[in-house]
Design an enzyme around this catalytic site. Structure first.
Site, mmCIF file in Angstrom:
data_model
loop_
_atom_site.group_PDB
_atom_site.id
_atom_site.type_symbol
_atom_site.label_atom_id
_atom_site.label_comp_id
_atom_site.label_asym_id
_atom_site.label_seq_id
_atom_site.Cartn_x
_atom_site.Cartn_y
_atom_site.Cartn_z
ATOM 1 N N HIS A 163 -5.421 -62.303 10.593
ATOM 2 C CA HIS A 163 -5.846 -62.978 9.368
ATOM 3 C C HIS A 163 -5.367 -64.322 9.154
ATOM 4 O O HIS A 163 -3.926 -64.334 9.763
ATOM 5 C CB HIS A 163 -5.047 -62.042 8.398
ATOM 6 N N LYS A 555 -4.616 -56.947 -5.892
ATOM 7 C CA LYS A 555 -5.646 -57.702 -6.622
ATOM 8 C C LYS A 555 -6.460 -57.036 -7.583
ATOM 9 O O LYS A 555 -6.717 -57.622 -8.558
ATOM 10 C CB LYS A 555 -6.459 -58.564 -5.655
#
Length: 889
Positions: A163, A555
């Protein structure tokens, strides 16, 4: 009115007082000053005229503003940043970034010093901080037999991912590693002697290299580049370090007996990798890339094993008369002679009457042939393990126990840990991709390139398993798992690709969103009745792996509700698995930043629900955390020992009783915090126009231009909603704006809604989940800066949203300080407080430069040459702030 700038003498006094006031140990302060002086010399020699003086002016102003919280000093610092030409601001940003790399190095070097001191004084270790002390506590609680069984079953499984969260270039990392080696040489040399002078001169040369190395990548790395970057961690650290961890624990447990008889410590580390296997949202990771990733990893481990076996073998100069070989060792040598007579003759000539040395050198040759595909190659690592154990038994039978359970055991541990594959390569794909591919296949129409690629992945897994063994690849992670059918689809696709000749597959559900976490127990209860799952679980002792995502759930509902939801999901899944007799491994998708589940892993492990660990802990490690935790041998050893200790201890009756009773006692507190934090979070993120406002008040769009990784930063072409945005840039952007909202927003309101301070203090003391959450928020808040945050928020024309953020920031800080004690953040963690405070004023300098560039980019028409200059300055500052805060996303 802006205060006048101080004289040079005053500046030296202010900077010296600041460093002294941070409580920096004398040795570390000396390193920081020496490295800073080297950088200063390089800036004078290589920078443009007046650069050093401008850097010092801005540095002093930000220190004064930070120390005294002076509005005047802060304004002066801002004016200095704004006064630079773009070219000078570019140089200043690079200078501060170099400084952070050097400070980070000095701090790491100090950690290594402390670890080496502790190694000589085992009694100074914390009570539950090592496997040895955790094992001792287990023995007291559950007895010797059960404690030993749990130690044998211990498993720590980090999984490295690609990532895009490592802002630092690999060339920069290499330069810093060379500086680290030189700093060690400087420490070991006599004061003022020739060796110290030589080390000092070479450090100056290396700092010059660091300054002249372009801090930004010219282009995004390919997935193969990312594989090779991760391989550097194995080559430089992990391959040799992990067996030393086993040995150190065995030494602590067995004292003088360690190395003279069979160890009690198993090879409990397994290392996984998504690098080259994770194709969720990354079109550049193809089946051919996955094959290449496996080949690269195997090449690295086989080279490492060849060197290690040859090194041990060359030292095994034990003559046949004093240490006669067993019949098994004689047979191994004769078989090698029959396979490669010429090489055997050469080895025999160099090892006269040294049978154990001869056979070890023969093993090294066979490992080389395994890598090259030549005659005599090993079929699999199990055959090499059998050969090494035959040598171990032979040496022990001849009385050479120290050799049998010393160097040979080291080799056995390496093969058990890494096999011939090094990392267990895992494939990850989105459930929607599978559904679309199956729809095409069921329709019988011509297959798209995307579906053909999906099928080719299964053929790649089969090829890897045939070449390197089933451990090399086989876990298939399904992201956004929303039904049992999403998991069954993997087996359907495998049959489409290969018929009945499918590879061994361990299909791992990944539950990410709030709704998916709540649905997880029902989905799992359904899927274990599917024939493919029943068969695989029967073959593995009823084992099942389940992955939990921290990033998207945070999130989705905010950090407080996400943490509570994750705990609840784990508790339900663990209870279901226990009742069903399933050996569960929970795989934690934690990021490096606090907003993505980061923070100290050992404290997080001890806060898990009962039966959710059971001696097995698996988590993702990514970006800067890979190099921070595993890049330096002493730190890697300490980290592995700490995490393994917590993993062992988490299932002790005492720890499980504490977490269970706390969860019951504070259930109502959790309910209130969950509801109110979620409502507060939604008030912000569901406000009309929030997504474009967020993109305006942070460098979100510009972050996407950084060549951090091969994976795209978002799913769509624009950010019209949070669903378009990946979790990493969500966290990264808030971090750059010095707000860190993803790590704390909603906690203040949650605690205020409970209201009872005495009750909350009891909860903080007795409830591990809340304690971990609050401590992580304290770290996140310590890296915020309200003065700078206000300036970022002012970039957007939404005073209502800006005030909402600032009010919650104030409220959260107040409550965190009330619960943790003292008058400021991190007063209960002085070492961490020192590290943050040491960097903060310098990060402020880069933030001011970033703000200046961001204001220009937000106010001018796009496409101009000036835009390009400002964008480069902004990207330079992004890299520097990431280095200063020591995390990105």
């Amino acid at each position: 009115m802006v205060t006048p700038e101080p004289t040079n003498t005053e500046a030296i006094r202010v900077i010296g007082r600041f460093e002294a006031g941070r409580g920096i140990p004398d040795e570390m302060r000396a390193d920081v000053r020496m490295l800073g002086a080297l950088l200063g010399q390089v800036l004078r020699e290589c920078g443009s005229a007046g650069l050093f003086e401008d850097v010092e002016r801005l540095r002093l102003a930000t220190i004064q503003a930070y120390e005294h919280e002076s509005v005047y000093a802060f304004e002066r610092a801002s004016e200095i940043a704004d006064s630079f030409t773009v070219e000078r601001a570019d140089e200043v940003a690079r200078a501060f970034t170099c400084y952070f790399h050097l400070v980070n190095l000095a701090e790491e070097h100090q950690r290594v010093r402390i670890l080496r001191e502790r190694a000589g004084h085992p009694g100074r270790e914390d009570a539950v901080d090592t496997v040895a002390t955790a094992y001792a506590q287990l023995r007291r609680e559950i007895g010797d037999e059960e404690a030993t069984r749990r130690l044998k079953d211990l498993r720590f499984h980090p999984v490295f991912t690609a990532h895009p969260t490592e802002a630092r270039r690999r060339a920069v990392s290499a330069s810093i590693r060379r500086l680290s080696e030189l700093l060690t040489q400087h420490d070991g040399a006599s004061d003022g002697g020739a060796e110290q002078h030589r080390a000092h001169r070479r450090m100056l040369e290396e700092v010059d290299t660091l300054w002249r190395t372009a801090p930004l990548r010219a282009q995004k790395p390919s997935p193969t580049d990312e594989v090779r970057t991760v391989m550097s961690v194995f080559d430089e650290t992990l391959f040799t370090t992990v067996p030393h961890v086993y040995r150190r624990i065995d030494d602590a447990l067995r004292g003088e007996d360690s190395g003279a008889s069979a160890p009690v410590v198993p090879a409990f580390v397994r290392v996984g990798s998504w690098v080259g296997g994770d194709r969720d949202g990354n079109p550049f990771v193809t089946a051919s890339v996955t094959r290449e990733a496996a080949q690269i990893a195997s090449d690295h481990v086989l080279r490492g094993l060849e060197r290690a076996i040859e090194r041990i073998g060359r030292g095994l100069t034990l003559d046949a008369e004093g240490t006669p070989p067993s019949t098994a060792v004689v047979a191994l040598w004769e078989a090698f002679v029959d396979t490669d007579e010429a090489t055997a003759a050469d080895i025999a000539a160099r090892s006269p009457e040294e049978p154990h040395r001869r056979v070890l050198l023969a093993f090294a040759n066979r490992v080389a042939q395994t890598r090259l595909g030549g005659p005599g190659a090993y079929n699999d690592p199990e055959h090499l393990l059998a050969d090494l154990r035959a040598v171990q038994d032979s040496l022990a039978a001849s009385g050479a126990n120290r050799h049998a359970f010393g160097g040979i055991q080291h080799l056995i541990w390496q093969v058990e840990t890494y096999g011939f594959h090094l990392t267990e390569l895992e494939v990850r794909q989105h459930s929607q991709v599978h559904r679309e591919a199956l729809a095409e296949l069921d329709a019988g129409a011509e297959l798209s390139e995307k579906t053909l690629e999906v099928l080719e992945v299964f053929r790649a897994i089969a090829d890897i398993q045939r070449t390197y063994g089933p451990r090399a690849a086989g876990r298939y992670v399904v992201s956004f798992t929303q039904s049992a059918e999403d998991l069954a689809n993997v087996h359907r696709l495998a049959r489409h690709a290969l018929g009945d000749d499918v590879p061994v597959l361990d299909v791992v559900p990944l539950f990410e969103t709030f709704a998916d976490l709540q649905a997880a127990p029902e989905i799992l209860a359904e899927v274990v009745d599917y024939p493919e799952f029943r068969a695989r679980m029967a073959a593995t002792g009823n084992r099942l792996e389940v992955m939990l995502g921290y990033s998207d759930s945070s999130k989705d509902v905010g950090p407080v509700a996400a943490n509570l939801a994750l705990y609840e999901a784990q508790a339900k899944i663990a209870l279901w698995a226990k009742d069903a007799g399933i050996a569960l491994t929970l795989f934690h998708g934690r990021g490096g930043a606090l907003g993505r589940g980061g923070g100290p892993a050992n404290s997080a492990i001890l806060a898990q629900p009962p039966h959710s660990v059971d001696g097995r802990f698996k988590l993702t490690e990514q970006g800067e955390t890979i190099f921070a935790r595993y890049g330096e041998p002493a730190i890697a050893m300490r980290h592995i020992d700490q995490v393994a200790a917590a993993t062992l201890l988490a299932s002790s009756p005492g720890v499980e009783q504490r977490t269970s009773s706390a969860a019951t006692r504070f259930a109502e507190v959790a309910r209130v915090m969950d509801a109110t934090s979620r409502e507060k979070f939604f008030t912000l993120v569901k406000a009309e126009g929030f997504a474009p406002w967020f993109a305006t008040v942070t460098p979100l769009e510009e972050i996407g231009l950084l060549a951090l990784g091969s994976r795209p930063a978002r799913r769509g072409l624009s950010v019209e909603s949070l669903e378009d945005l990946r979790a990493i840039p969500w966290v990264f952007a808030w971090t750059q704006a010095r707000i860190n909202l993803a790590g704390w927003f909603g906690l203040g309101t949650a605690l205020e809604s409970v209201g009872d301070e005495a009750l909350l203090k009891d909860a903080y003391r007795d409830w591990p989940l809340l304690q971990t959450m609050v401590d992580n928020v304290a770290m996140s808040l310590a890296k915020t800066d309200e003065r700078i945050a206000r300036r970022y928020l002012a970039l957007g024309d939404r005073d209502d949203l800006a005030q909402l953020v600032l009010d919650e920031l104030t409220l959260t800080k107040e409550w965190v300080i009330r619960l943790t004690g003292g008058s400021g953040l991190l007063e209960n963690k002085p070492i961490l407080q020192r590290a943050v405070a040491l960097r903060s004023p310098y990060v402020d300098a880069l933030s001011l430069l970033q703000l200046r560039a961001l204001r220009e980019l937000r106010s001018t028409a796009s496409g101009s040459g000036a835009d390009d200059e400002q964008r480069r300055l902004l990207l330079l500052s992004v890299s520097g702030v990431a280095a200063g805060l020591q995390n990105t996303g």
